[in-house]
Design an enzyme around this catalytic site. Structure first.
Site, short mmCIF file in Angstrom:
data_model
loop_
_atom_site.label_atom_id
_atom_site.label_comp_id
_atom_site.label_asym_id
_atom_site.label_seq_id
_atom_site.Cartn_x
_atom_site.Cartn_y
_atom_site.Cartn_z
CG HIS A 18 -2.05 -1.08 0.95
ND1 HIS A 18 -3.13 -0.90 0.12
CD2 HIS A 18 -2.15 -2.35 1.42
CE1 HIS A 18 -3.86 -2.02 0.10
NE2 HIS A 18 -3.27 -2.91 0.88
N GLY A 103 -5.86 -15.85 -6.99
CA GLY A 103 -6.47 -15.02 -5.96
C GLY A 103 -5.85 -15.16 -4.59
CG LEU A 106 1.34 -15.79 -4.37
CD1 LEU A 106 1.77 -17.25 -4.49
CD2 LEU A 106 2.38 -15.00 -3.58
CB SER A 108 -3.06 -15.28 -10.32
OG SER A 108 -4.13 -14.71 -9.60
CB SER A 109 -5.08 -10.55 -11.95
OG SER A 109 -4.57 -9.79 -10.89
CD GLU A 137 -4.95 -6.59 -11.72
OE1 GLU A 137 -3.81 -6.86 -12.13
OE2 GLU A 137 -5.44 -7.08 -10.68
CG ASP A 149 0.70 -6.56 -8.03
OD1 ASP A 149 1.56 -6.28 -7.17
OD2 ASP A 149 -0.50 -6.64 -7.77
CE1 TYR A 198 -4.53 -2.07 -3.63
CE2 TYR A 198 -5.70 -0.55 -5.07
CZ TYR A 198 -4.53 -1.15 -4.66
OH TYR A 198 -3.34 -0.82 -5.27
#
Ligand code: GLA
Length: 340
Positions: A18, A103, A106, A108-109, A137, A149, A198
């Protein structure tokens, strides 16, 4: 027609959560689990079959951002986001496979968007790739995620974590010392309400910044001057987390693993108390890990609200979970027809 194979690693964030969306410091590591897209560039749609879903994803090349967020199945939204943002000229027909838990925190998206963008022929540098995939995303999920990410996936260096300055997007590889092991452990609880919480945290940081200026440059006195106690706690997390990232990077470079571990455990406390993104399951897991002989430190990793913790351990310590190694960046390869 050549067979295209794109691989993009997931990431584990060792410290600095964050902080990316306020131009702060993060220290993720691309990992040896990731997503592979394989197939041929052809047609006027992107079509991917997944071993995990009987329904293939089919996305027309002309899709726009608004439509991308409503595509079914839901994982196809990430493809649609990439198509809407990068506008490939030719479609794709192939498969997607992953070794990442979905999910779990890590990325994945991000691995999916980076692998898809490369497979479709994205031809910018690693920074451009990460920014396009961040946007994809956001379009796909509606979550105002930061750049960490996809940038970790796009710039990974084997054997190294990545000290990233999210204001300049400069990436400095930091070698993982030989005696350090990194283990990811799932809390057992899926992430819940991660998207809306978020977005709330991000807007709280923006409100704090509208009073005291960029958190990146804020002093302890600036933070103390915030009147709203919630905004004060959020800002306190960000300012102290940036300092912990620097301390962690210095400790790793010096091979001082107990100091690196202490920064991680302090980061968890800050995410729990000031940023309020932990869960009872994550707190219990981190407490268990931190009390295990041979564990230098542990913390939740990623957005929080469930998902995984990461621990820095001596080699060979069994705390359950996935031992992960620092991987090289996302990559693209071609092979001849017939070798597919
Ligand atoms: C998610 C987001 C990232 C970052 C982390 C928290 O993983 O996608 O951009 O904000 O949460 O550090």
């Amino acid at each position: 027609m050549a067979v295209v194979e794109a691989f993009a690693p997931g990431r584990v964030n060792l410290i600095g959560d964050h902080t990316d969306y306020t131009g702060g410091l993060v220290l993720p590591m691309a990992i040896d689990l990731g997503t592979t897209v394989r197939g041929r560039r052809t047609g006027d749609a992107v079509r991917l079959a997944s071993a995990d879903d009987a329904t293939p994803a089919v996305v027309p090349l002309g899709i726009d951002g608004a439509a991308a967020g409503a595509v079914e199945p839901a994982w196809a939204r990430y493809l649609a986001g990439v198509v809407a943002v990068t506008r490939p000229r030719v479609g794709f027909d192939g498969t997607v496979t992953t070794t990442l838990p979905i999910g779990a925190g890590l990325s994945s998206s991000a691995a999916l968007t980076v692998a898809v963008a490369l497979a479709l022929g994205f031809d910018g540098d690693a920074t451009d790739l990460a920014l396009a995939c961040q946007r994809a995303e956001q379009v796909a999920s509606g979550v105002p995620c930061g750049v960490m990410d996809p940038l970790a996936s796009a710039t990974g260096v084997a054997g190294h974590a990545l000290l990233i300055d999210c204001a300049t997007l400069a990436v400095e590889p930091i070698a993982i010392p030989a005696g350090a092991s990194i283990v990811v452990v799932h809390s057992g609880a899926a992430r819940a309400l991660a998207g809306s919480a978020y977005a709330t945290r991000r807007s709280e940081c923006e409100r704090a910044e509208s009073e005291i200026g960029p958190l990146r440059d804020a002093s302890a006195a600036d933070v103390a001057s915030l009147r709203d106690p919630v905004l004060r706690r959020r800002a306190h997390h960000v300012v102290t987390e940036n300092a912990r990232v620097r301390a962690f990077a210095a400790a790793l470079t010096a091979g001082d693993l107990p100091a690196a571990g202490a920064a991680m455990t302090a980061s968890h406390a800050s995410l729990r108390d000031d940023f309020e993104v932990s869960t009872p399951a994550l707190d219990a897991l981190v407490a268990r890990l931190a009390a295990t002989p041979g564990v230098h430190g542990a913390r939740l990793t990623g957005a929080g609200f469930g998902g995984c913790a990461v621990a820095l351990t001596e080699p060979g310590v069994d705390v359950g979970g996935w031992p992960v190694r620092a991987s090289a960046a996302a990559r693209l390869g071609f092979s001849r027809p017939g070798s597919a």
